[in-house]
Design a protein around this motif. Structure first.
Motif, mmCIF file in Angstrom:
data_model
loop_
_atom_site.group_PDB
_atom_site.id
_atom_site.type_symbol
_atom_site.label_atom_id
_atom_site.label_comp_id
_atom_site.label_asym_id
_atom_site.label_seq_id
_atom_site.Cartn_x
_atom_site.Cartn_y
_atom_site.Cartn_z
ATOM 1 N N LEU A 81 0.232 -3.567 -11.931
ATOM 2 C CA LEU A 81 0.302 -5.030 -11.841
ATOM 3 C C LEU A 81 1.706 -5.586 -12.080
ATOM 4 O O LEU A 81 2.070 -6.608 -11.510
ATOM 5 C CB LEU A 81 -0.663 -5.665 -12.838
ATOM 6 C CG LEU A 81 -2.143 -5.547 -12.509
ATOM 7 C CD1 LEU A 81 -2.993 -6.036 -13.674
ATOM 8 C CD2 LEU A 81 -2.475 -6.290 -11.234
ATOM 9 N N GLU A 82 2.495 -4.917 -12.931
ATOM 10 C CA GLU A 82 3.760 -5.518 -13.335
ATOM 11 C C GLU A 82 5.011 -4.779 -12.886
ATOM 12 O O GLU A 82 6.071 -5.382 -12.789
ATOM 13 C CB GLU A 82 3.787 -5.670 -14.856
ATOM 14 C CG GLU A 82 2.721 -6.624 -15.342
ATOM 15 C CD GLU A 82 2.741 -6.814 -16.845
ATOM 16 O OE1 GLU A 82 3.639 -6.267 -17.526
ATOM 17 O OE2 GLU A 82 1.854 -7.514 -17.340
ATOM 18 N N ARG A 83 4.913 -3.477 -12.640
ATOM 19 C CA ARG A 83 6.141 -2.752 -12.330
ATOM 20 C C ARG A 83 6.167 -2.225 -10.902
ATOM 21 O O ARG A 83 6.993 -2.645 -10.108
ATOM 22 C CB ARG A 83 6.349 -1.609 -13.327
ATOM 23 C CG ARG A 83 7.740 -1.004 -13.242
ATOM 24 C CD ARG A 83 7.989 0.050 -14.295
ATOM 25 N NE ARG A 83 7.283 1.289 -14.043
ATOM 26 C CZ ARG A 83 7.646 2.211 -13.141
ATOM 27 N NH1 ARG A 83 8.709 2.013 -12.407
ATOM 28 N NH2 ARG A 83 6.954 3.311 -12.979
ATOM 29 N N THR A 84 5.242 -1.326 -10.550
ATOM 30 C CA THR A 84 5.321 -0.695 -9.228
ATOM 31 C C THR A 84 4.860 -1.617 -8.108
ATOM 32 O O THR A 84 5.408 -1.589 -7.009
ATOM 33 C CB THR A 84 4.490 0.597 -9.181
ATOM 34 O OG1 THR A 84 3.105 0.270 -9.306
ATOM 35 C CG2 THR A 84 4.929 1.575 -10.253
ATOM 36 N N LYS A 85 3.820 -2.409 -8.371
ATOM 37 C CA LYS A 85 3.237 -3.318 -7.369
ATOM 38 C C LYS A 85 2.953 -2.595 -6.059
ATOM 39 O O LYS A 85 3.049 -3.165 -4.977
ATOM 40 C CB LYS A 85 4.114 -4.533 -7.156
ATOM 41 C CG LYS A 85 4.229 -5.362 -8.421
ATOM 42 C CD LYS A 85 4.896 -6.660 -8.190
ATOM 43 C CE LYS A 85 4.939 -7.397 -9.527
ATOM 44 N NZ LYS A 85 4.996 -8.797 -9.387
ATOM 45 N N ALA A 86 2.591 -1.328 -6.183
ATOM 46 C CA ALA A 86 2.244 -0.511 -5.025
ATOM 47 C C ALA A 86 1.167 0.475 -5.450
ATOM 48 O O ALA A 86 1.189 0.993 -6.563
ATOM 49 C CB ALA A 86 3.468 0.238 -4.503
ATOM 50 N N GLY A 87 0.235 0.708 -4.564
ATOM 51 C CA GLY A 87 -0.833 1.648 -4.882
ATOM 52 C C GLY A 87 -1.755 1.825 -3.701
ATOM 53 O O GLY A 87 -1.529 1.275 -2.627
ATOM 54 N N HIS A 88 -2.794 2.599 -3.924
ATOM 55 C CA HIS A 88 -3.794 2.777 -2.872
ATOM 56 C C HIS A 88 -5.016 1.946 -3.211
ATOM 57 O O HIS A 88 -5.023 1.205 -4.198
ATOM 58 C CB HIS A 88 -4.105 4.256 -2.624
ATOM 59 C CG HIS A 88 -4.203 5.082 -3.853
ATOM 60 N ND1 HIS A 88 -5.314 5.118 -4.645
ATOM 61 C CD2 HIS A 88 -3.302 5.904 -4.436
ATOM 62 C CE1 HIS A 88 -5.115 5.926 -5.657
ATOM 63 N NE2 HIS A 88 -3.904 6.414 -5.564
ATOM 64 N N CYS A 89 -6.030 2.032 -2.377
ATOM 65 C CA CYS A 89 -7.162 1.109 -2.476
ATOM 66 C C CYS A 89 -7.818 1.106 -3.853
ATOM 67 O O CYS A 89 -8.282 0.060 -4.312
ATOM 68 C CB CYS A 89 -8.188 1.411 -1.388
ATOM 69 S SG CYS A 89 -8.856 3.086 -1.404
ATOM 70 N N GLU A 90 -7.846 2.250 -4.527
ATOM 71 C CA GLU A 90 -8.454 2.299 -5.856
ATOM 72 C C GLU A 90 -7.724 1.379 -6.833
ATOM 73 O O GLU A 90 -8.356 0.754 -7.690
ATOM 74 C CB GLU A 90 -8.471 3.729 -6.413
ATOM 75 C CG GLU A 90 -9.401 4.664 -5.685
ATOM 76 C CD GLU A 90 -8.723 5.431 -4.560
ATOM 77 O OE1 GLU A 90 -7.613 5.031 -4.108
ATOM 78 O OE2 GLU A 90 -9.296 6.424 -4.109
ATOM 79 N N TYR A 123 0.854 -1.182 0.000
ATOM 80 C CA TYR A 123 0.000 0.000 0.000
ATOM 81 C C TYR A 123 0.891 1.233 0.000
ATOM 82 O O TYR A 123 1.898 1.275 0.701
ATOM 83 C CB TYR A 123 -0.894 0.013 1.242
ATOM 84 C CG TYR A 123 -1.851 1.175 1.275
ATOM 85 C CD1 TYR A 123 -3.029 1.126 0.553
ATOM 86 C CD2 TYR A 123 -1.575 2.310 2.014
ATOM 87 C CE1 TYR A 123 -3.915 2.192 0.568
ATOM 88 C CE2 TYR A 123 -2.451 3.380 2.038
ATOM 89 C CZ TYR A 123 -3.620 3.310 1.309
ATOM 90 O OH TYR A 123 -4.491 4.367 1.324
ATOM 91 N N SER A 124 0.529 2.217 -0.797
ATOM 92 C CA SER A 124 1.318 3.440 -0.861
ATOM 93 C C SER A 124 0.419 4.627 -1.153
ATOM 94 O O SER A 124 -0.462 4.550 -2.005
ATOM 95 C CB SER A 124 2.379 3.323 -1.961
ATOM 96 O OG SER A 124 3.090 4.538 -2.095
ATOM 97 N N LEU A 125 0.654 5.714 -0.438
ATOM 98 C CA LEU A 125 -0.072 6.959 -0.698
ATOM 99 C C LEU A 125 0.592 7.768 -1.808
ATOM 100 O O LEU A 125 -0.018 8.650 -2.387
ATOM 101 C CB LEU A 125 -0.130 7.810 0.572
ATOM 102 C CG LEU A 125 -0.947 7.227 1.703
ATOM 103 C CD1 LEU A 125 -0.745 8.031 2.976
ATOM 104 C CD2 LEU A 125 -2.412 7.196 1.314
#
Length: 190
Positions: A84-93, A66-68
């Motif tokens: 899906l393939e590079r950052t593999k980080a994100g917020h709930c959306e 999880y990342s803001l």
């Protein structure tokens, strides 16, 4: 309004909404290639819907974070593919969108849902407090004939959100509570 007060009743997380529609299976053609790779890697095409949801929960909790703060994507790259393939980080959306589209791509009806996570209890007010930062997105999947909530956002996101709380928040909360108490007292006297 800046603030609202209301009572809420809630259920168990299973919904008996309308049956799935074609929209609950729609996947834009342009998104199929970035979805096909994780679908194949996780073996989602050959699993039952409840197994697919469990596999996605495991996948996102073990391989993603999880990342803001979002990294700038490569120029012209698809945001879903980047997630899906590079950052593999994100917020709930990010997690809710990817989960809904991955399920749809293997024939499991899915919806993107938004609302609030009720996480903060105020001892002063003896009530749950819901703030803008508690906004959340998740997926609803149609499994075994019922719409079921599925949140693949990795654990720990509430703590990261709480780190963003300004140091003056308790004083602001106390001031808001005192104003509400004053308004209530005035209404009762009228």
């Amino acid at each position: 309004p800046r603030e609202a007060e209301f009572s809420l009743r809630h259920g168990s997380g299973r919904w008996s909404d309308a049956p799935p529609s074609p929209a609950d299976l729609a996947v834009p053609k342009s998104l199929r290639p970035p979805l096909d790779r994780p679908v194949a890697a996780l073996g989602l095409r050959s699993t039952a819907p409840h197994e697919a949801t469990a596999a996605l929960e495991r996948h996102f909790s073990s391989a993603f974070s999880y990342s803001l703060v979002q990294e700038a994507g490569r120029s012209g790259a698809d945001p879903l593919e980047e997630f899906l393939e590079r950052t593999k980080a994100g917020h709930c959306e990010h997690f809710a969108t990817a989960t809904a589209l991955l399920l749809r791509s293997v024939g499991v009806p899915a919806r993107y849902a938004t609302g609030f996570a009720v996480l903060e209890y105020s001892r002063l007010e003896r009530a749950w407090v819901v703030r803008r930062r508690h906004a959340h997105a998740w997926t609803q999947a149609f499994v075994d004939g019922v719409w079921t909530d599925l949140d693949t956002t990795p654990d720990g996101w509430p703590g990261l959100e709480a780190e963003e709380v300004p140091p003056w928040q308790p004083a602001a909360d106390l001031g808001a509570w005192l104003r509400r108490q004053g308004r209530r007292a005035l209404r009762e006297d009228s």
